[in-house]
Design an enzyme around this catalytic site. Sequence first.
Site, mmCIF file in Angstrom:
data_model
loop_
_atom_site.group_PDB
_atom_site.id
_atom_site.type_symbol
_atom_site.label_atom_id
_atom_site.label_comp_id
_atom_site.label_asym_id
_atom_site.label_seq_id
_atom_site.Cartn_x
_atom_site.Cartn_y
_atom_site.Cartn_z
ATOM 1 N N CYS A 127 71.257 20.624 6.982
ATOM 2 C CA CYS A 127 71.593 21.389 6.628
ATOM 3 C C CYS A 127 71.939 21.963 8.321
ATOM 4 O O CYS A 127 72.144 22.992 8.740
ATOM 5 C CB CYS A 127 71.555 22.377 6.268
ATOM 6 S SG CYS A 127 69.664 22.201 5.016
ATOM 7 N N HIS A 136 47.057 30.354 3.994
ATOM 8 C CA HIS A 136 47.652 30.931 4.444
ATOM 9 C C HIS A 136 49.166 29.676 5.438
ATOM 10 O O HIS A 136 49.685 29.689 5.996
ATOM 11 C CB HIS A 136 47.610 31.458 6.114
ATOM 12 C CG HIS A 136 47.041 32.971 5.473
ATOM 13 N ND1 HIS A 136 46.156 33.589 6.862
ATOM 14 C CD2 HIS A 136 46.827 33.687 4.582
ATOM 15 C CE1 HIS A 136 46.090 34.708 6.281
ATOM 16 N NE2 HIS A 136 46.670 34.907 4.700
ATOM 17 N N VAL A 190 28.050 29.670 13.935
ATOM 18 C CA VAL A 190 28.102 28.617 12.294
ATOM 19 C C VAL A 190 28.360 27.239 12.223
ATOM 20 O O VAL A 190 27.476 26.518 11.466
ATOM 21 C CB VAL A 190 29.669 29.180 12.179
ATOM 22 C CG1 VAL A 190 30.263 29.932 11.766
ATOM 23 C CG2 VAL A 190 30.954 28.610 13.046
HETATM 24 ZN ZN LIG Z 1 67.970 21.650 4.607
#
Ligand SMILES: [Zn+2]
Length: 253
Positions: free
Chosen positions: A161, A125, A242
């Site tokens: 960006c 994940h 556990v």
């Molecule tokens: Zn970027």
Amino acid sequence: MTPQAATARATRVAELLRDSERAVVLTGAGVSVPSGIPDFRTPGKGLWEKVDPMEVAHINAFRSDPDRFWSFYSQRFVGLVEKRPNRAHEAIAELERRGLVRGVITQNIDRLHRMAGSRQVVEVHGSIDRCVCPQCGGRVRLDEVLDLLSSGASTPECSACIAPLKPDVVLFGELLPEDAMAEAHALSREADLMLAVGSSLEVFPVASLPGITLESGGLLALVTQGPTPYDSDAEVKLDGDVVAELDAVMAAL
Ligand SMILES: [Zn+2]
């Protein structure tokens, strides 16, 4: 169960580990609960109490309103960053150090297996360890993301960006990472023993992996409280806490 029966079961798991050559550990949320990270499927716990994880942690929520997504997710990051591995993570790392398991496949994103010293960790994940830029594919380390958040950014952005960064974890509505899944399948197929720890084995993809091991002739051992779909296929099941159960296994090795 009598204490003798509990000890006999832990001894059986230790035996299986010693007798196997390609054992693998599979972990779910239960292994991190003793570190103070609640399983969000348990209702009414902490951060997830007032929100629907399917909605706030959905890829569409990130795409449509990154500020709102991050106002929730930044709390999750900060909450997880302070957590430390517990003795269950340490026992699993120790098994790898001793050459008794090849690695650990986990659905947890908390990176606690790595912090505990596990080296071969397959995170199906993803992990909070980094964020990715959806535009240029650039990766930004967790400490830099935390710096951005603590300097007041509502949404951490890619410096190249100016696009909103996405945690490198699998959000609801997203596909699982192909590389990690291929590696998890290979480890499960090659395993002569799978030790599944702290998982109800009900949620894909973790749910499918013990079946792969069993079909290839491997054995299954469970360390999990509560029922799993694999209870009758398992060689042995430890159903206590556990940490206590893995302590008992380590003591029997
Ligand atoms: Zn970027």
